[in-house]
Write a protein that holds these residues in place. Structure first.
Motif, PDB file in Angstrom:
ATOM      1  N   UNK A 275      -0.725  -1.608   1.829  1.00 18.44           N
ATOM      2  CA  UNK A 275       0.607  -1.084   1.507  1.00 18.44           C
ATOM      3  C   UNK A 275       0.794  -0.825   0.019  1.00 18.44           C
ATOM      4  N   UNK A 276       0.234  -1.691  -0.833  1.00 21.67           N
ATOM      5  CA  UNK A 276       0.333  -1.486  -2.276  1.00 21.67           C
ATOM      6  C   UNK A 276      -0.330  -0.176  -2.682  1.00 21.67           C
ATOM      7  N   UNK A 277      -1.529   0.061  -2.173  1.00 22.79           N
ATOM      8  CA  UNK A 277      -2.260   1.278  -2.527  1.00 22.79           C
ATOM      9  C   UNK A 277      -1.547   2.525  -2.022  1.00 22.79           C
ATOM     10  N   UNK A 278      -1.015   2.464  -0.808  1.00 23.33           N
ATOM     11  CA  UNK A 278      -0.335   3.650  -0.268  1.00 23.33           C
ATOM     12  C   UNK A 278       0.963   3.937  -1.017  1.00 23.33           C
ATOM     13  N   UNK A 279       1.723   2.909  -1.367  1.00 30.49           N
ATOM     14  CA  UNK A 279       2.946   3.128  -2.135  1.00 30.49           C
ATOM     15  C   UNK A 279       2.637   3.757  -3.492  1.00 30.49           C
ATOM     16  N   UNK A 280       1.568   3.300  -4.115  1.00 31.69           N
ATOM     17  CA  UNK A 280       1.159   3.821  -5.425  1.00 31.69           C
ATOM     18  C   UNK A 280       0.795   5.297  -5.340  1.00 31.69           C
ATOM     19  N   UNK A 281      -0.014   5.657  -4.345  1.00 32.55           N
ATOM     20  CA  UNK A 281      -0.479   7.043  -4.262  1.00 32.55           C
ATOM     21  C   UNK A 281       0.617   7.994  -3.790  1.00 32.55           C
ATOM     22  N   UNK A 282       1.464   7.545  -2.848  1.00 32.49           N
ATOM     23  CA  UNK A 282       2.531   8.428  -2.348  1.00 32.49           C
ATOM     24  C   UNK A 282       3.509   8.773  -3.460  1.00 32.49           C
ATOM     25  N   UNK A 283       3.903   7.782  -4.246  1.00 31.60           N
ATOM     26  CA  UNK A 283       4.843   8.055  -5.338  1.00 31.60           C
ATOM     27  C   UNK A 283       4.287   9.116  -6.284  1.00 31.60           C
ATOM     28  N   UNK A 284       3.042   8.908  -6.724  1.00 25.50           N
ATOM     29  CA  UNK A 284       2.507   9.781  -7.762  1.00 25.50           C
ATOM     30  C   UNK A 284       2.253  11.186  -7.253  1.00 25.50           C
TER      31      UNK A 284
END
Length: 441
Positions: free
Chosen positions: A352-361
């Protein structure tokens, strides 16, 4: 040996790449995050699947115009460079190279490994089992994609067909065997949760599940007829995905409550086990693993085309190596770059941390692309546009507003993650300045 990518990919591969990149892990695993955010209430989750799909289709309809008008290998990076200039174009490619593609690949590898661990009786938190599997699947797919782009496309076609099996079975039997009259829209949120605050968080989750659609543009230079096939692949693929997502989430809720789905890593596996028993549940889990495997392949098929394009322009360190294409037509060193970075991200073990990071950017650059469609019409009205976004400018404005809501909400409610993505992206500026000066000398 030629360093030019071959035009070998048709509509079938493009369409399966869109569906394959989108339907992967999100539809099977994100309900857990969504219903945790809503505190076990189903209503806002279903609304988010509908709203996320609507925003994504508006985005697809908008971005397809610039994808068809600028059908060159590199996708969004090339569009933004054409519209805003070389520096912002490079920053787009840099973000995709060092963050989006490897980060998303890592997240998918982690969830794949967690499901493998659980399938064989281990816990999803057992990193001594999870990490070797995650790293192994990344390396395996990098090897397979280096055989050639047509081979990678074949993997994509097979995996796309394979992933439809668990979806279809859960949908059919969920509605047949699930309870009638189950709660799907009420309550909107659970006790102590603000609907307005939670909406941004659940949209981030659903937009990850819908993400991947624009990346088929990265293989435009290898498509036989991109002007016609690219918009068809993006819009047709997204419409099908949205319908599937909404229907399967309704099927989930006929079998298990939202509060139950919030407690398990893989809601789809829970539902499948209730529908088909332990053995049937494991078979469906294998189908889900095939789905994630196909999505992983999609990212390692399209992602390396970004550093390859940067390398062809001589604006990324190691350009001579990264611009090499092997005998099978694959950018071999660029593939290994994305794979190695993905392995590093995967060491976090955090889906979830990785997906939140990539989706935002990535949505920061999506919004720039949507704005760019309007800017390009003004600056270059005579550009050949094989496809034009309908209901202009309403649909682009809806896409822009939806994207800005996601970006601002994440900045306000998940500031550390958002800033981390911004910092990684901005490191690209000194890299660009250094390479530009080096090329001028």
């Amino acid at each position: 040996m030629s360093n030019e990518l071959k035009k070998t990919l048709g509509l079938g591969t493009a369409l399966s790449t869109v569906i394959g990149l989108v339907i992967g892990s999100g539809v099977f695993f994100k309900p857990q995050a969504i219903y945790t955010i809503t505190n076990g209430a189903p209503g806002l989750g279903i609304i988010a699947w509908i709203l996320g799909g609507f925003i994504t289709i508006m985005a697809g309809l908008t971005a397809a115009e610039v994808s068809a008008a600028i059908p060159r290998t590199g996708g969004m990076m090339v569009y933004i460079e054409e519209i805003y200039g070389k520096k912002l174009g490079f920053l787009t490619g840099w973000m995709q190279t060092v963050l989006f593609f490897p980060g998303t690949t890592a997240a998918l590898a982690v969830i794949f490994a967690q499901q493998c661990a659980e399938l064989f009786g281990y816990t999803a938190t057992n990193m001594t089992i999870v990490l070797p599997i995650a790293l192994g699947v990344i390396i395996l797919l990098a090897l397979l994609n280096n055989i050639g782009s047509s081979f990678g496309g074949a993997i994509q076609n097979i995996a796309t067909i394979g992933k439809l099996v668990p979806l279809i079975l859960i949908i059919i039997f969920g509605f047949i065997k699930g309870k009638s009259g189950g709660s799907t829209f009420t309550p909107i949120v659970g006790q102590g949760v603000s609907a307005s605050t939670a909406l941004g968080h659940v949209l981030i989750a659903t937009l990850f599940a819908y993400d991947g659609w624009i990346n088929v543009g990265a293989i435009a230079g290898e498509m036989k007829n991109p002007g016609k096939d690219l918009p068809t692949a993006i819009v047709g693929g997204l419409s099908a995905v949205m319908a599937v997502y909404i229907i399967i989430n309704l099927a989930y809720l006929r079998v298990a409550s939202a509060s139950e789905l919030a407690l398990v890593t893989s809601p789809a596996t829970l539902v499948a086990t209730r529908l088909f028993g332990d053995v049937g549940g494991k078979i469906i889990t294998i189908g889900i693993l095939i789905s994630v495997f196909g999505t992983l392949n999609g990212y390692l098929l399209t992602g390396p085309r970004i550093p390859y394009t940067l390398a062809k322009q001589k604006i990324i360190p190691g350009s001579d190596a990264l611009s090499k294409v092997n005998a099978g037509g694959s950018p071999t060193n660029a593939t290994w770059l994305v794979a190695i970075l993905a392995c590093i991200y995967a060491l976090s073990g955090q889906f979830n941390l990785l997906t939140d990071l990539t989706v935002f950017m990535v949505w920061v650059f999506y919004v720039l692309t949507f704005i760019g469609v309007m800017k390009l019409r003004k600056d270059n009205p005579n550009l050949d546009r094989p496809y034009k976004v309908p209901l202009y400018p309403i649909i682009p404005l809806v896409a822009i507003i939806g994207g800005l809501f996601v970006i601002v909400n994440q900045l306000l409610t998940a500031t550390v993650i958002a800033l981390g993505g911004i910092i990684i992206t901005l490191i690209g500026l000194p890299v660009y300045n250094y390479m530009s000066k080096k090329n001028d000398n």
